[in-house]
Design an enzyme around this catalytic site. Structure first.
Site, short mmCIF file in Angstrom:
data_model
loop_
_atom_site.label_atom_id
_atom_site.label_comp_id
_atom_site.label_asym_id
_atom_site.label_seq_id
_atom_site.Cartn_x
_atom_site.Cartn_y
_atom_site.Cartn_z
N CYS A 180 -22.53 -7.60 -3.20
CA CYS A 180 -23.12 -6.67 -2.31
C CYS A 180 -24.78 -6.80 -2.60
CB CYS A 180 -22.84 -5.25 -2.56
SG CYS A 180 -21.24 -5.01 -2.04
N CYS A 198 -11.47 4.60 11.45
CA CYS A 198 -12.95 4.36 11.61
C CYS A 198 -13.35 3.25 11.14
CB CYS A 198 -13.76 5.65 10.98
SG CYS A 198 -15.75 5.22 11.08
N ASP A 204 0.84 -1.22 0.01
CA ASP A 204 -0.08 0.10 0.21
C ASP A 204 0.86 1.17 -0.04
OD1 ASP A 204 -0.89 2.16 2.03
OD2 ASP A 204 -1.58 0.67 3.39
#
Length: 380
Positions: free
Chosen positions: A220, A273, A166
């Site tokens: 999804c 978060c 990353d």
């Protein structure tokens, strides 16, 4: 925390394109006759090194590349100017490693053991799950380096590699989807049917042409739990994230003041978060990865906010210097703590905030004054 999430064309057209490319051979370069056996040797070596997943895809440009330019043009990357540099490399791995043919995509699960409680109550600060460990860039990087060396060792003469965890100009979530590690969900993070969406990604680019794995397609369905859970409405549409509203961006990447109108929604989050991730129904399959058991620091999950505000800079480095939390820097971390105290702190935190309101760091002082005003609004 990677921010390579960009608006896309929707799940099914992309998934169909990927399946068609693989089935037709359009996205597959000529492969070594013994490539399938070599691929399995590499996969076995990756699992030996501790990775939870290892799959393969071509070095062809990601289908979502054109949407990155639009996302940047709309300013949704906020102040992360590094995302706007060398866009042409982000949209074509072959420009990152000339001659690249294959990407070896690996993943580490940072799912928590059964019984883990998300969040905390009272005057404590909550840290995103992936950060409750030693910095993954270090220990994943060591293993990616070893995996890259293995690929060069067993590959044809002249095989070259390049690895990232990353840190490079790679749209790794889409490439991981194309390799079949998982699918990009409506929250723009990768979701695995085996591991849920608690995944850290890395990759080895190589000039060795190896057969790709089958891509994953979006699963999804009609679920919008992640969009509904986002405290700030940062998931502005399915598969579209406005980083400027994301609490991970606000508490990690943003170096200046947090917008006043967004501060109440941050609650007691002091680094990152997990809300959109935590509600994903695919997490029923989540398991704790082997490497996270080794490098995890669960005590970082929730910490007393007043004590954190009173940390001096050497204390901050001692406590967080080898963890992802160091990325927020001392000033930014104390800014975050002030906001959290304003949202959830009790009257006992007032003396610490009053001292912080006189701090020599204007960023900390302003957020401490806001927190004191917030306490008054809450009748404390």
């Amino acid at each position: 925390m990677p921010f390579d999430s960009i608006p896309g064309p929707g799940p099914e057209p992309l998934a169909q394109r990927l399946r068609t490319e693989v089935q037709s051979g359009a996205a597959v370069l000529p492969v070594d006759p013994e490539g399938h056996a070599a691929r399995e040797r590499i996969r076995s070596r990756a699992l030996e090194l501790g990775f939870d997943e290892c799959r393969f895809t071509t070095a062809d440009p990601p289908a979502r590349g054109p949407f990155l330019e639009r996302w940047l043009a709309e300013g949704r990357h906020g102040r992360m100017q590094w995302l706007a540099r060398r866009v042409e490399r982000r949209t074509d791995p072959r420009k990152v490693l000339p001659g690249a043919s294959t990407l070896v995509m690996v993943a580490v699960s940072y799912g928590q053991p059964e019984g883990f409680e998300h969040g905390a109550q009272g005057s404590v600060g909550v840290v995103a799950r992936y950060a409750r460990a030693l910095d993954y860039h270090d220990w994943m990087g060591e293993r990616l380096r070893a995996l890259a060396a293995f690929v060069e060792e067993i590959g044809p003469a002249g095989t070259r590699t390049l690895w990232y965890v990353d840190t490079g100009p790679i749209l790794e979530r889409e490439l991981a989807e194309r390799a079949g590690v998982g699918f990009v969900g409506k929250h723009t993070n990768l979701i695995s049917r085996r591991w849920g969406n608690w995944l850290l990604l890395g990759e080895v680019l190589t000039t060795w042409a190896l057969p790709p794995d089958q891509p994953e397609h979006n699963r999804c369905g009609r679920c919008t739990r992640c969009m509904e859970a986002c405290p700030t409405g940062a998931i502005v549409a399915p598969f579209q994230l406005d980083a400027r509203l994301c609490i991970s961006y606000l508490t990690i990447e943003l170096r200046g003041p947090i917008p006043v109108e967004l501060r109440p929604a941050i609650g007691n989050r002091i680094f990152g978060c997990d809300d959109c991730l935590a509600v994903c129904p695919w997490n029923r399959f989540a398991r704790e990865g082997r490497l996270m058991r080794q490098y995890g620091r669960p005590e970082l999950g929730s910490m007393d906010l007043t004590s954190l505000l009173e940390l001096d800079e050497p204390g901050f480095r001692r406590l967080f210097g080898q963890t992802p939390i160091a990325r927020a820097r001392y000033s930014g971390f104390r800014r975050n703590v002030c906001v959290a105290l304003g949202n959830v702190g009790g009257p006992e935190c007032r003396p610490a905030l009053e001292r912080a309101a006189q701090d020599a760091d204007p960023l900390v002082a302003e957020h401490a004054r806001w927190a004191l005003a917030r306490l008054r609004e809450r009748g404390l």
